[in-house]
Structure formats: structure tokens, C-alpha cells
Design an enzyme around this catalytic site. Structure first.
Site, PDB file in Angstrom:
ATOM      1  CD  GLU A   1      -5.388   2.956  -2.967  1.00 20.95           C
ATOM      2  OE1 GLU A   1      -6.553   2.948  -2.562  1.00 20.95           O
ATOM      3  OE2 GLU A   1      -4.408   2.929  -2.202  1.00 20.95           O
TER       4      GLU A   1
ATOM      5  CG  HIS B   1      -1.952   1.034   1.208  1.00 18.56           C
ATOM      6  ND1 HIS B   1      -1.705   2.326   1.617  1.00 18.56           N
ATOM      7  CD2 HIS B   1      -3.243   1.003   0.784  1.00 18.56           C
ATOM      8  CE1 HIS B   1      -2.805   3.034   1.441  1.00 18.56           C
ATOM      9  NE2 HIS B   1      -3.744   2.262   0.946  1.00 18.56           N
TER      10      HIS B   1
HETATM   11  O1  G3P Z   1      -6.442   1.751   0.634  1.00 21.27           O
HETATM   12  C1  G3P Z   1      -7.374   2.671   0.198  1.00 21.27           C
HETATM   13  C2  G3P Z   1      -6.902   4.042   0.301  1.00 21.27           C
HETATM   14  O2  G3P Z   1      -5.569   4.294   0.232  1.00 21.27           O
HETATM   15  C3  G3P Z   1      -7.763   5.064  -0.308  1.00 21.27           C
HETATM   16  O3  G3P Z   1      -8.017   5.917   0.722  1.00 21.27           O
HETATM   17  O4  G3P Z   1      -9.339   7.428   2.051  1.00 21.27           O
HETATM   18  O5  G3P Z   1      -8.879   7.923  -0.339  1.00 21.27           O
HETATM   19  O6  G3P Z   1     -10.450   6.085   0.241  1.00 21.27           O
HETATM   20  P1  G3P Z   1      -9.250   6.900   0.661  1.00 21.27           P
END
Ligand code: G3P
Length: 219
Positions: A142, A94
Site C-alpha cells: 500500500e 500497517h
Molecule cells: O488497510 C487498508 C488501507 O490502508 C487502505 O485504505 O482507505 O485507501 O482503502 P483506503
């Protein structure tokens, strides 16, 4: 199930200890609703909450693993132990716990040996392509700068989803960062994602049940 909704509880006060159990119960309650949409809800709690959340009889992934099996490994997240607890899988690398490709590969190998599904995170399409060669079960893209914010990957960077899809080939692509509502999910799925990795939108929501239902509406 064709789609995954992975809810990362991170280490927020609102989503750990008794609050993690509350969210786990909600996931159990919404299982049928999710099934109708062909979605598996997967909870990703802190290591200390793994056992209690698994006891709620839901799908649970670990947030991280170290590449160790049973033995003298003080302070590590031991893969064989996580597997014997009946977690179904694990996140790997992550953005908040990033690993080199070599370390990612070790973890994919040891996770598979211990029957854990692997979801490896990537910040961009170039990394996603390198990770795809290691054959994890899922890759989650992400963009770091959108994590924890209110603007989703599908709004700010739809082209990253399309690029990543090409980069990962046959490996199912999940997307995350800033996902807060059904519309964010709908756009991601339309672009070809097979699921969502979400954290604050559920973990910090005043009403996590409503938040999960809202996300499910986008599948
Ligand atoms: O692991 C999911 C994360 O990094 C995304 O975070 O708070 O933007 O949904 P968020």
C-alpha cells in the site's frame, strides 16, 4: 479460497461499535456471493469490536498484535487472547502502525505459534522483498500517499504491483490504497494480485453492502 478481500475498519466512527456489527452482518450476507468468485471476505475491526464481529460467524483478522501471550501485559494486544477469541489472523505493520523488520519477525513467529494467519503490510517493493524472507502468509502493498484517497494503487502505480509481485516470490500479494470500485480491483487482479486490502471505500461508504458488491464485481 484463492482471493482475499480484507476490509480494514480502522477507527472510523462509521465502522466501529454498532456500525462494525452492521458491516459484519453484511459480510455474512455476502459470503455466498463472494464464494462464487472464489473470494474470502475478511473483516479487520478495532480490538474492542473483535468479539462482536467474530460472533457474526465471519472471518476476522485483528488490526495489530503485540508479541505477547497471556500474562501481565497491560494495554497490549495479546496474541493468545486474540487467537482464543477465534480470530483467523492479523495485520502486521500497517502504515498507520508501522514496525521494524525485527518486530515484524517476532510477530510472525508468535502469530504462527498461535494459529493466526499473518498479512504484513509494506509501502514499497524493497520492503516487501525484505518481509517476504520472513515468510508471512500474505504481503499487502500500500503506497502511503494513496491511503484514504480516491485514486487507487492500480491506477496511479500499476508498476508498483508488478515490481512487488517479483519481490515477494511465492507469497500471495494483496494490494491496497484508494481502492473504491470493481475496476480498481479488476486491474489489480489482472496484474497478478491475489486480493485487496480496503478501508474507506467500505468503512465510510453510505451503503457498505453496495460498496462490497461493487468490489466483488472486479474479481
Ligand atoms: O488497510 C487498508 C488501507 O490502508 C487502505 O485504505 O482507505 O485507501 O482503502 P483506503
Amino acid at each position: 479460497m484463492e482471493y482475499k478481500l480484507i476490509i480494514n475498519l480502522k477507527a472510523y466512527k462509521e465502522s466501529t461499535l454498532k456500525n462494525a456489527i452492521k458491516i459484519a452482518k453484511i459480510c455474512k450476507k455476502l459470503e455466498k456471493e463472494a464464494k462464487k468468485k472464489n473470494v474470502e471476505i475478511i473483516l479487520c475491526p478495532q480490538l474492542v469490536d473483535l468479539k462482536d464481529t467474530i460472533n457474526e460467524n465471519i472471518s476476522v483478522y485483528s488490526q495489530h498484535i503485540d508479541s505477547y501471550e497471556y500474562g501481565a501485559h497491560t494495554g497490549h494486544s495479546v496474541v493468545s487472547l486474540i487467537s482464543d477469541l477465534k480470530a483467523k489472523g492479523t495485520l502486521i505493520s500497517h502504515s498507520e502502525n508501522i514496525l521494524s523488520l525485527k518486530e515484524i519477525e517476532k510477530r510472525i513467529i508468535i502469530a504462527k505459534k498461535n494459529n493466526l494467519k499473518t498479512c504484513v503490510c509494506a509501502r514499497n517493493a524493497i520492503t516487501a522483498e525484505k518481509i517476504a524472507k520472513l515468510k508471512p502468509d500474505f504481503i499487502a502493498v500500500e503506497p502511503k500517499e494513496l491511503i484514504g484517497g480516491d485514486i487507487s494503487i492500480s491506477t496511479a502505480k500499476p508498476q508498483l504491483i508488478s515490481k512487488s509481485l517479483k519481490a515477494v516470490g511465492k507469497i500471495p500479494l494483496l494490494v491496497g490504497a484508494g481502492v473504491k470500485n470493481g475496476e480498481d480491483v479488476r486491474k489489480s487482479i489482472e496484474l497478478g494480485a491475489k486480493g485487496i486490502l480496503v478501508a474507506s471505500g467500505v468503512a465510510k461508504a453510505k451503503n457498505p453492502e453496495k460498496a462490497i458488491l461493487e468490489l466483488l464485481s472486479g474479481f
